[in-house]
Every structure is written in C-alpha cells, then in structure tokens.
Write a protein that holds these residues in place. Structure first.
Motif, PDB file in Angstrom:
ATOM      1  N   SER A   1      -6.261   8.398 -11.715  1.00 26.45           N
ATOM      2  CA  SER A   1      -7.488   8.841 -11.055  1.00 26.45           C
ATOM      3  C   SER A   1      -7.589   8.250  -9.655  1.00 26.45           C
ATOM      4  O   SER A   1      -6.882   7.301  -9.296  1.00 26.45           O
ATOM      5  CB  SER A   1      -8.708   8.431 -11.880  1.00 26.45           C
ATOM      6  OG  SER A   1      -8.806   7.020 -11.960  1.00 26.45           O
TER       7      SER A   1
ATOM      8  N   SER B   1      -4.353  -4.930  -0.896  1.00 26.93           N
ATOM      9  CA  SER B   1      -4.745  -5.235   0.481  1.00 26.93           C
ATOM     10  C   SER B   1      -5.328  -6.646   0.578  1.00 26.93           C
ATOM     11  O   SER B   1      -4.958  -7.428   1.470  1.00 26.93           O
ATOM     12  CB  SER B   1      -5.755  -4.207   0.984  1.00 26.93           C
ATOM     13  OG  SER B   1      -5.200  -2.914   0.996  1.00 26.93           O
TER      14      SER B   1
ATOM     15  N   ALA C   1      -7.197  -1.633  -2.938  1.00 28.38           N
ATOM     16  CA  ALA C   1      -8.058  -2.759  -2.584  1.00 28.38           C
ATOM     17  C   ALA C   1      -7.448  -4.071  -3.061  1.00 28.38           C
ATOM     18  O   ALA C   1      -7.480  -5.086  -2.344  1.00 28.38           O
ATOM     19  CB  ALA C   1      -9.446  -2.554  -3.191  1.00 28.38           C
ATOM     20  N   ALA C   2      -6.866  -4.064  -4.262  1.00 29.45           N
ATOM     21  CA  ALA C   2      -6.274  -5.296  -4.799  1.00 29.45           C
ATOM     22  C   ALA C   2      -5.078  -5.750  -3.972  1.00 29.45           C
ATOM     23  O   ALA C   2      -4.966  -6.928  -3.613  1.00 29.45           O
ATOM     24  CB  ALA C   2      -5.864  -5.080  -6.254  1.00 29.45           C
TER      25      ALA C   2
ATOM     26  N   SER D   1       0.821  -1.214   0.000  1.00 28.52           N
ATOM     27  CA  SER D   1       0.000   0.000   0.000  1.00 28.52           C
ATOM     28  C   SER D   1       0.852   1.260   0.000  1.00 28.52           C
ATOM     29  O   SER D   1       0.501   2.263  -0.653  1.00 28.52           O
ATOM     30  CB  SER D   1      -0.930  -0.003   1.213  1.00 28.52           C
ATOM     31  OG  SER D   1      -0.187  -0.097   2.420  1.00 28.52           O
TER      32      SER D   1
ATOM     33  N   VAL E   1      -7.703   3.712  -5.594  1.00 28.47           N
ATOM     34  CA  VAL E   1      -8.515   2.916  -4.666  1.00 28.47           C
ATOM     35  C   VAL E   1      -8.573   1.461  -5.110  1.00 28.47           C
ATOM     36  O   VAL E   1      -8.480   0.534  -4.287  1.00 28.47           O
ATOM     37  CB  VAL E   1      -9.929   3.519  -4.566  1.00 28.47           C
ATOM     38  CG1 VAL E   1     -10.842   2.604  -3.764  1.00 28.47           C
ATOM     39  CG2 VAL E   1      -9.880   4.898  -3.925  1.00 28.47           C
ATOM     40  N   THR E   2      -8.701   1.246  -6.422  1.00 23.57           N
ATOM     41  CA  THR E   2      -8.728  -0.129  -6.928  1.00 23.57           C
ATOM     42  C   THR E   2      -7.417  -0.844  -6.656  1.00 23.57           C
ATOM     43  O   THR E   2      -7.398  -2.016  -6.238  1.00 23.57           O
ATOM     44  CB  THR E   2      -9.020  -0.125  -8.436  1.00 23.57           C
ATOM     45  OG1 THR E   2     -10.267   0.547  -8.681  1.00 23.57           O
ATOM     46  CG2 THR E   2      -9.104  -1.538  -8.978  1.00 23.57           C
ATOM     47  N   SER E   3      -6.285  -0.155  -6.883  1.00 20.07           N
ATOM     48  CA  SER E   3      -4.980  -0.758  -6.613  1.00 20.07           C
ATOM     49  C   SER E   3      -4.805  -1.052  -5.133  1.00 20.07           C
ATOM     50  O   SER E   3      -4.295  -2.118  -4.749  1.00 20.07           O
ATOM     51  CB  SER E   3      -3.868   0.166  -7.104  1.00 20.07           C
ATOM     52  OG  SER E   3      -3.938   0.359  -8.497  1.00 20.07           O
TER      53      SER E   3
ATOM     54  N   LEU F   1      -4.417  -2.029 -19.789  1.00 23.24           N
ATOM     55  CA  LEU F   1      -4.418  -2.423 -18.373  1.00 23.24           C
ATOM     56  C   LEU F   1      -3.161  -3.183 -17.976  1.00 23.24           C
ATOM     57  O   LEU F   1      -3.018  -3.581 -16.819  1.00 23.24           O
ATOM     58  CB  LEU F   1      -5.646  -3.290 -18.080  1.00 23.24           C
ATOM     59  CG  LEU F   1      -7.012  -2.652 -18.324  1.00 23.24           C
ATOM     60  CD1 LEU F   1      -8.118  -3.659 -18.064  1.00 23.24           C
ATOM     61  CD2 LEU F   1      -7.197  -1.415 -17.456  1.00 23.24           C
TER      62      LEU F   1
ATOM     63  N   VAL G   1       0.709  -3.642  -9.763  1.00 28.73           N
ATOM     64  CA  VAL G   1       0.150  -4.313  -8.586  1.00 28.73           C
ATOM     65  C   VAL G   1       0.946  -5.580  -8.271  1.00 28.73           C
ATOM     66  O   VAL G   1       1.250  -5.873  -7.101  1.00 28.73           O
ATOM     67  CB  VAL G   1      -1.342  -4.633  -8.812  1.00 28.73           C
ATOM     68  CG1 VAL G   1      -1.869  -5.543  -7.702  1.00 28.73           C
ATOM     69  CG2 VAL G   1      -2.154  -3.350  -8.857  1.00 28.73           C
TER      70      VAL G   1
ATOM     71  N   THR H   1     -10.094   6.614  -8.581  1.00 26.06           N
ATOM     72  CA  THR H   1     -10.645   5.261  -8.727  1.00 26.06           C
ATOM     73  C   THR H   1      -9.538   4.237  -8.953  1.00 26.06           C
ATOM     74  O   THR H   1      -9.579   3.140  -8.375  1.00 26.06           O
ATOM     75  CB  THR H   1     -11.644   5.226  -9.897  1.00 26.06           C
ATOM     76  OG1 THR H   1     -12.659   6.194  -9.677  1.00 26.06           O
ATOM     77  CG2 THR H   1     -12.266   3.841 -10.027  1.00 26.06           C
ATOM     78  N   GLN H   2      -8.554   4.581  -9.772  1.00 23.18           N
ATOM     79  CA  GLN H   2      -7.445   3.667 -10.011  1.00 23.18           C
ATOM     80  C   GLN H   2      -6.634   3.434  -8.743  1.00 23.18           C
ATOM     81  O   GLN H   2      -6.206   2.302  -8.462  1.00 23.18           O
ATOM     82  CB  GLN H   2      -6.549   4.212 -11.117  1.00 23.18           C
ATOM     83  CG  GLN H   2      -7.188   4.197 -12.494  1.00 23.18           C
ATOM     84  CD  GLN H   2      -6.309   4.864 -13.526  1.00 23.18           C
ATOM     85  OE1 GLN H   2      -5.768   5.946 -13.312  1.00 23.18           O
ATOM     86  NE2 GLN H   2      -6.155   4.217 -14.669  1.00 23.18           N
TER      87      GLN H   2
END
Length: 326
Positions: A173, A185, A182-183, A79, A178-180, A225, A232, A175-176
């Motif tokens: 962004s 984590s 979450a992935a 993170s 937060v998505t990274s 992508l 990640v 969103t990107q």
C-alpha cells in the motif's frame, strides 16, 4: 535577479537530485514493467524475474548512486531501493491491468540518461584530478563482504514470512511505502552523521534481536511485520557497508549488493526446506540472531586492520622539512 554564484550553487545542488530521480524512476519503471510481463508469462518465470530484479537492484543501484553522492549517500540509496522494490511488488500484483512496454522503454531511457551524465561527470573529474591509489590488504575486502553476506543470510531465513507477503498477502500500500521512506530517511540521516562502525553496530544488533524475537510465541501476532522490517534494515545496511568500504579504501566497495543477495538466496534455500519450516525453525533463527550479534560485536571493537598510507612518511618529513608532492 539571482546572483551568478547562487545560480551556480543551485544548479550544482540540483544535479545529484536529477541523477537520483533518473535512476530511481528508471529502475522503478523497469522493475514494474518486467514484473507485469513476468506475471503474464507464469508463476515460475515471475519468481525467477523477481529474484533477478532484486539482485540487479541491490548490486547496481547502491554503486551507481554512490558515484553521484560522494558523501552522505545513505538516504538516496535507501530511498531508491524502497521505491524500486515497491514498484516491483506493485507490478507483481497488477497482472494484466497495465501495459508493460511503455514502462520498460521509459525505464531504459531514464537509466541511459543517468548513466551518460555520470560518465561525463567521472571523465571531467578524472581530467581535473590525478589520484594515486594503492591496493589495500585482502582483509579489507573480507571486512566489507562478510557482513553483507551475513546480512543477506539473516534476511533470507525469513522465507516463510516473505513467501506469505509476496504470494498470500495483498499488494503493498501507499501507507507502507511512505512509512518505509520515512523510516529510511530518518535513520539514514542519523547514520550519515555518526561513524559507520557505530551505525553498523546498531543495524546488526537490531537484526539479531529481531531474529531471536521471532522465536517467541508471544510475539507471533507481530510476525507479519518481520519481512518489511528486515527490508528497511537491508536498505540501510548496504549503503553503510559501502561507506565502510570507501573509508577503508577497499576495492570491492561495490560488491555488498552481490554478496547480500547471495546470502539471501542461501538463507531462503535453507529456510524453505522441510527442516527449516519444521523442527529447525527455532535453531535457524537463533543461530542467525547469534551470528548477527557476533558481527555487531566485531564492529564494536577497535579496528585490527589499518589501511596503508598512499605515501609512506620519509626521513625528510620526520625531520620536519616541508615537501610539496604534486
């Protein structure tokens, strides 16, 4: 009032979180400020600054956070890398909108506070516990550094997609990010609860499969992508390699970041040539995918090299007598 034991437990649990916040916040602010100043100085200097910042982040953040989180450090490390790289990308696209001096000074102050706290913790632990170590065989270092070099090489061959994401794409962004987060984590939480060899097996299988998949024309719409997906995987691979280094008592447990970045630079230099962008594209990606799958196979086999015990068993222990070593 809260009992004393609970307060002490809460303070003890909050210390690693404060260290993580200081290191992550300081590294993010410093990376963003440096990239803003680099973009104002010109594109060539910005490219050099980005490479240097990525090297420092991958080399220093995992090793520093590993000292604050003795066990299950994958999520904090991954993170922190996500947020630092996101801040670096945001600074590169911000330009002259924000002032870089407060960010740089704030980042330096936060990192200095975190380093002083880690130094005090290390000194107190050294005074309370006296440990005996022994240098393991050089093979343990190779088992640690070689996969990191290969992981960086496989990420570096994505130069064409990375160049597009940095130069032609839009700023990263929320969103990107937060998505990274979450992935890494979720994946890090799962990886810390299995054997590190199994986690590395899955990571290198994914790396190899994604590299091979990029050679199929039917998957071309999803090629954009590729760079975020490999980022990640990089953020998860580095702490897993460090965990393997600690498990095998390898003295180079802090070097995966350096080896990874060296491999990334080599892969990018090869992929950025006319051969890599032209007729060698398919061969380069297929070879990279094959090497990653071969590395995954190496992690799937039983360990051939075992570390030596710090204290060899004596005849008295073999006879069943109890000896207290102090």
């Amino acid at each position: 009032m809260m009992p004393l034991k609970r307060r002490l437990a809460a303070m003890h649990a909050a210390r690693p979180l404060c260290v993580w916040a200081s290191i992550t916040g300081g590294a993010s602010a410093l990376a963003g400020g440096v990239m803003i100043a680099a973009m104002q100085a010109g594109t060539p200097f910005a490219a050099f600054a980005a490479s240097t910042l990525a090297l420092l982040a991958m080399a220093l953040i995992p090793g520093t956070l590993a000292r604050g989180f003795a066990t299950r450090a994958t999520v904090p490390i991954a993170s922190a890398l996500v947020l630092t790289m996101a801040a670096m990308g945001a600074g590169a696209h911000t330009g002259e909108t924000f002032a870089q001096t407060p960010l740089i000074l704030g980042g330096v102050v936060l990192l200095a506070i975190a380093c002083m706290h880690l130094r005090r913790t290390r000194d107190s632990a050294a005074r309370s516990v006296h440990t005996h170590t022994i240098a393991p065989a050089w093979r343990n270092d190779m088992l640690l550094i070689a996969p990191a070099l290969l992981a960086g090489l496989s990420s570096g061959v994505l130069a064409r997609f990375q160049f597009f994401a940095l130069c032609g794409g839009a700023a990263i962004s929320v969103t990107q990010v937060v998505t990274s987060l979450a992935a890494v984590s979720l994946a890090g939480w799962l990886a810390d609860r299995v054997d590190y060899r199994r986690a590395l097996l899955v990571l290198f299988v994914l790396r190899g499969a994604l590299l091979v998949a990029l050679t199929f024309d039917c998957l071309a719409p999803w090629a954009a992508l590729a760079a975020p997906a490999f980022a990640v995987l990089d953020y998860l691979t580095l702490p897993m390699l460090m965990r393997g280094g600690r498990a095998s008592r390898a003295p180079g447990a802090g070097c995966p970041g350096l080896a990874h970045h060296a491999g990334m630079l080599a892969g990018a230099a090869l992929a950025a040539t006319s051969w890599g962008f032209g007729q060698g594209f398919y061969a380069l990606f297929l070879i990279g995918g094959t090497l990653n799958l071969a590395c995954a196979y190496a992690f799937s086999t039983p360990r051939r090299f075992r570390t030596r015990a710090p204290y060899p068993a004596s005849a008295a222990l073999a006879a069943g007598n109890a000896i207290d070593l102090r």
